[in-house]
Design a protein around this motif. Structure first.
Motif, short mmCIF file in Angstrom:
data_model
loop_
_atom_site.label_atom_id
_atom_site.label_comp_id
_atom_site.label_asym_id
_atom_site.label_seq_id
_atom_site.Cartn_x
_atom_site.Cartn_y
_atom_site.Cartn_z
N MET A 1 4.19 -5.00 -4.11
CA MET A 1 3.37 -5.21 -3.08
C MET A 1 2.04 -4.69 -2.82
O MET A 1 1.70 -3.79 -3.85
N ASP A 2 1.04 -5.65 -2.48
CA ASP A 2 -0.38 -5.40 -2.37
C ASP A 2 -0.71 -4.10 -1.44
O ASP A 2 -0.63 -4.41 -0.27
N HIS A 3 -1.44 -3.11 -2.03
CA HIS A 3 -1.77 -2.03 -1.20
C HIS A 3 -3.30 -1.88 -1.38
O HIS A 3 -3.75 -0.87 -1.04
N SER A 4 -3.96 -3.01 -1.74
CA SER A 4 -5.33 -3.06 -1.91
C SER A 4 -6.26 -2.78 -0.71
O SER A 4 -7.43 -2.03 -0.70
N HIS A 5 -5.52 -2.75 0.45
CA HIS A 5 -6.25 -2.59 1.79
C HIS A 5 -6.55 -1.17 1.97
O HIS A 5 -7.44 -0.62 2.69
N LEU A 6 -5.67 -0.18 1.32
CA LEU A 6 -6.04 1.19 1.33
C LEU A 6 -7.23 1.75 1.02
O LEU A 6 -7.80 2.61 1.38
N ALA A 7 -7.74 1.23 -0.12
CA ALA A 7 -9.08 1.63 -0.64
C ALA A 7 -10.07 1.20 0.22
O ALA A 7 -11.18 1.95 0.73
N ALA A 8 -10.00 0.16 0.91
CA ALA A 8 -11.10 -0.31 1.92
C ALA A 8 -10.92 0.55 3.28
O ALA A 8 -12.04 0.83 3.74
N ASN A 9 -9.95 0.79 3.61
CA ASN A 9 -9.57 1.44 4.97
C ASN A 9 -10.07 3.19 4.80
O ASN A 9 -10.75 3.61 5.44
N TRP A 10 -9.63 3.69 3.54
CA TRP A 10 -10.08 4.94 3.28
C TRP A 10 -11.57 5.09 3.34
O TRP A 10 -11.94 6.01 3.83
N ALA A 47 0.37 4.54 -3.66
CA ALA A 47 -0.82 3.63 -3.82
C ALA A 47 -1.85 4.72 -3.31
O ALA A 47 -2.88 4.64 -3.81
N ALA A 48 -1.76 5.58 -2.28
CA ALA A 48 -2.78 6.30 -1.72
C ALA A 48 -3.04 7.35 -2.66
O ALA A 48 -4.28 7.92 -2.95
N VAL A 49 -2.23 8.00 -3.51
CA VAL A 49 -2.44 9.14 -4.55
C VAL A 49 -3.41 8.31 -5.59
O VAL A 49 -4.29 8.93 -5.82
N ALA A 50 -3.21 7.18 -6.04
CA ALA A 50 -3.98 6.38 -6.90
C ALA A 50 -5.37 6.54 -6.33
O ALA A 50 -6.51 6.52 -7.46
N LEU A 51 -5.79 6.71 -4.95
CA LEU A 51 -7.14 6.81 -4.62
C LEU A 51 -7.74 8.08 -4.82
O LEU A 51 -8.89 8.44 -4.25
#
Length: 234
Positions: A1-10, A47-51
């Motif tokens: 699943m694509d979680h790319s939005h997390l980086a922009a949101n963070w 995915a958030a940990v990856a940020l």
């Protein structure tokens, strides 16, 4: 699943927090963000940990228990922010690094007992009820001085500050009054000799008001992770 939005949101949340700090005449370095991952599964948290995120707030201890196994390799510090029953003290003592919802003597006793067994200590914040809403938990403000004094007997509980949930209201003045009261309670407690550097207050919808009143940490869920999934029974 694509979680790319997390980086922009963070990045957006960090920017908005920094702007709120500058608007309040404060250094953005004074305010941390606690990502609230409740109802999101382990894949999303990973995915958030990856940020670079390592601390996550959860309302339910059962969710920490279910996620901690699959994420054991991530070095996550789990923070309990929801109302805590004494029968969950064992899991908290094993899995959590912090409790922000300590609000009554019997919970302090239960946590201390289980932490002694585990040979651990944890940070705690005392949750104070600053609104009149029945749905909100927390220690009555008048009971804070005696409660703080009583916590000195528990060497497993490192008391670091206070936490609150503001009233749900359209009037920003009502919301801000809740945050102001917590800060004033903290200041009074510090004048009595309690060292309480942390104020956890403010969420996705009201954190600029909390920052203006002295928050040192804001608890952000929806603005980082997006709309929450349908509730799951835990």
């Amino acid at each position: 699943m694509d979680h790319s939005h997390l980086a922009a949101n963070w990045a957006d949340v960090r920017r908005r927090v920094d702007e709120a700090c500058r608007a309040a005449g404060r250094d953005p370095a004074e305010v941390s963000i606690l990502p609230v991952s409740k109802t999101f599964d382990a894949e999303v948290v990973r995915a958030a940990v990856a940020l670079g995120l390592r601390r996550f707030g959860e309302n339910k201890v059962q969710e920490i228990r279910d996620k901690s196994g699959p994420l054991a390799d991530c070095g996550i510090a789990w923070v309990v922010i929801g109302h805590l029953q004494t029968n969950k003290a064992r899991d908290v003592a094993r899995l959590a690094s912090e409790v922000q919802s300590l609000d009554r003597p019997e919970l302090a006793e239960a946590l201390h007992h289980r932490l002694q067994i585990e040979g651990r200590t944890i940070d705690v914040l005392v949750q104070v009820k600053t609104s009149s809403e029945e749905s909100k938990y927390g220690l009555p403000p008048a009971g804070l001085p005696a409660f703080l004094d009583s916590l000195a007997r528990y060497d497993t509980l490192r008391v670091r500050g206070l936490m609150t949930l503001a009233v749900h209201a359209d009037d920003p003045g009502e919301v801000r009054a809740c945050f102001r009261q917590l800060r004033e309670l903290r200041d009074a407690a510090q004048a009595r000799g309690h060292e309480l550097p942390r104020l956890s207050m403010g969420m996705s919808g009201d954190f600029p008001l909390a920052i203006a009143e002295g928050a040192t940490e804001v608890r952000i869920g929806t603005a980082i992770f997006g709309r929450r999934p349908a509730p799951t029974s835990f």
